[in-house]
Design an enzyme around this catalytic site. Structure first.
Site: not given
Ligand code: DOR
Ligand code: ZN
Length: 345
Positions: A13, A15, A99, A136, A174, A247
Site C-alpha cells: 500500500h 502513495h 481501490k 479504505h 491500513h 501507506d
Molecule cells: O493519511 C492518509 N493519506 N490516508 C489516506 O487514506 C490517503 C493518504 C494520502 O493519499 O495522502
Molecule cells: Zn493510503
C-alpha cells in the site's frame, strides 16, 4: 551489531503521487522494496486500465538507473466503474487490484464511491475474476465519531459486503483497531489486511504530544493503545492474513502545517527499518520476512522476490526534512529522531 537478511520486501500500500513529487519519493521505496501496490488517488484519479498503464510508464521512467522496482497498479473505484473495466483490468498483467475510497473519506477521495450498492456490477465482476478489492475502511457519516469510523464501517459496510459477495477477495487497508483485526481473522482466506509502521509504533497520544503534531496526522487516525497492541499482536503473529502496507503518503510541509492540513505520514525513507525496529522490540525479528516479503506476494499471487535485503542494527538519525517538489520540504516520519535499524548499502 546484528544483521537480518530477508527477501526484498513488498509494500502492499503506497502513495507515489505523480510528476516531480513522484520522482523525489520513488527512490526511497525502490531502494528498499522489490515492488509496491501503488494507490490510484491522483488528481484526476486513475480510473481506467489505460490511465494505469500510462501512470506505470511514468513511474518506470522516473526510476533511477540501477534500481529494480515493480509498480503494481490499481484502479480507483467510482459509482460508474463498469464490469468491462474490471475484466480489462484482470486481463492486463499490471493492474492487481481495485481501490475503494468512500467518497470524502480521505485525500483525493471526492470521486470515490457514494454508495457501495451502486458498484454491484463491478463487485460481481471482481468476485468472478478474483481481482481483489482494497478497502479504505472508514464510514464517512459525520454523525459517527472520527475514532469510531473503522468499527462503524465494519458493521455497516464490510459485513454486508461479505454477505452479498462471499467470494470477493478483500484487503482491509491500513487497519487501526482491534475490531478490524477480529473482522479479518474471522473472515475467510480471501480476506487480508495491511498494517502501517506508524499505526504499529504510535498511539493517538502522538497526535497531541507537546502540542498539535500535524506530521502524525493520517487517516484512519492513530488509535488508543489497546488498539495499537492488537495491531502489533496481529503483525508479529505469523498469520499470513496480515502483511506490510506502508501507506507512505507524502505531502509538502505547507500542506501539512496548515489550517485544514492534509492527512498522511511519509514513511518511505525508512520503509522497512521502522518495521524492523518494531519486530525487534517485540522479539519477533524472525517473523519480519513473512510479514514484509512473503504474505503480501502470496495473497496477490506474485512470486516472492528472489533478491535479498540486509538490515543491520545500527542507529541513525532521521533528517528533519528532505527535498520535495516545487521547492517544498517533506517532513519524514520520526524527523530528528533515532531509528535503530538501517539498510546495508
Ligand atoms: O493519511 C492518509 N493519506 N490516508 C489516506 O487514506 C490517503 C493518504 C494520502 O493519499 O495522502
Ligand atoms: Zn493510503
Amino acid at each position: 551489531m546484528r544483521t537480518l537478511t530477508i527477501a526484498r520486501p513488498l509494500d502492499a500500500h503506497l502513495h507515489l503521487r505523480d510528476g516531480a513529487a513522484m520522482a523525489m519519493v520513488l527512490p526511497d521505496t525502490a531502494q528498499r522494496f522489490a515492488a509496491a501496490i501503488v494507490m490510484p488517488n491522483l488528481k484526476p484519479p486513475v480510473t481506467t486500465v489505460a490511465a494505469a498503464a500510462a501512470y506505470r510508464e511514468r513511474i518506470l521512467a522516473a526510476l533511477p538507473k540501477g534500481l529494480r522496482f515493480e509498480p503494481l497498479m490499481t484502479l480507483y473505484l467510482t459509482d460508474d466503474t463498469t464490469a468491462a473495466e474490471i475484466h480489462a483490468a484482470r486481463a492486463s498483467d499490471f493492474v492487481h487490484a481495485i481501490k475503494y475510497y468512500p467518497a470524502g473519506a480521505t485525500t483525493n477521495s471526492a470521486a470515490g464511491v457514494t454508495d457501495i450498492q451502486r458498484c454491484r456490477q463491478a463487485l460481481a465482476a471482481m468476485e468472478a475474476s478474483g481481482l481483489p478489492l482494497l478497502v479504505h475502511g472508514e464510514l464517512t457519516d459525520v454523525a459517527v465519531d472520527v475514532f469510531d469510523r473503522e468499527a462503524a464501517f465494519i458493521e455497516r459496510v464490510a459485513l454486508p459486503l461479505r454477505r452479498d459477495f462471499p467470494g470477493l477477495r478483500l484487503v482491509f487497508e491500513h487497519i487501526t483497531t482491534g475490531d478490524a483485526v477480529d473482522f479479518v481473522r474471522g473472515a475467510g482466506p480471501g480476506v487480508a489486511a495491511t498494517i502501517t509502521a506508524h499505526h504499529l509504533l504510535l498511539n493517538r497520544n502522538a497526535i497531541f504530544a507537546g502540542g498539535l503534531r500535524p506530521h502524525n496526522y493520517c487517516l484512519p487516525l492513530l488509535k488508543r493503545e489497546a488498539h495499537r497492541r492488537a495491531l502489533v499482536a496481529a503483525a508479529v503473529s505469523g498469520d499470513p492474513k496480515f502483511f506490510l502496507g506502508s501507506d507512505s503518503a507524502p505531502h509538502g510541509r505547507s500542506a501539512k502545517e496548515a489550517d485544514h492540513g492534509c492527512a498522511g505520514c511519509y514513511t518511505a525513507h525508512a520503509g522497512i527499518e521502522l518495521y524492523a525496529q518494531l519486530f525487534d522490540a517485540e522479539g519477533a525479528l524472525t517473523r519480519l520476512e513473512g510479514f514484509a516479503s512473503h504474505y503480501g506476494a502470496d495473497f496477490y499471487g506474485l512470486s516472492r522476490s528472489r533478491e535479498t535485503l540486509t538490515l543491520v542494527s545500527e542507529a541513525w538519525t532521521v533528517p528533519v526534512a528532505q527535498a520535495f517538489a516545487d521547492g517544498e520540504a517533506l517532513v519524514p516520519f520520526m524527523a530528528g529522531e533515532t531509528i535503530l535499524w538501517r539498510v546495508q548499502p
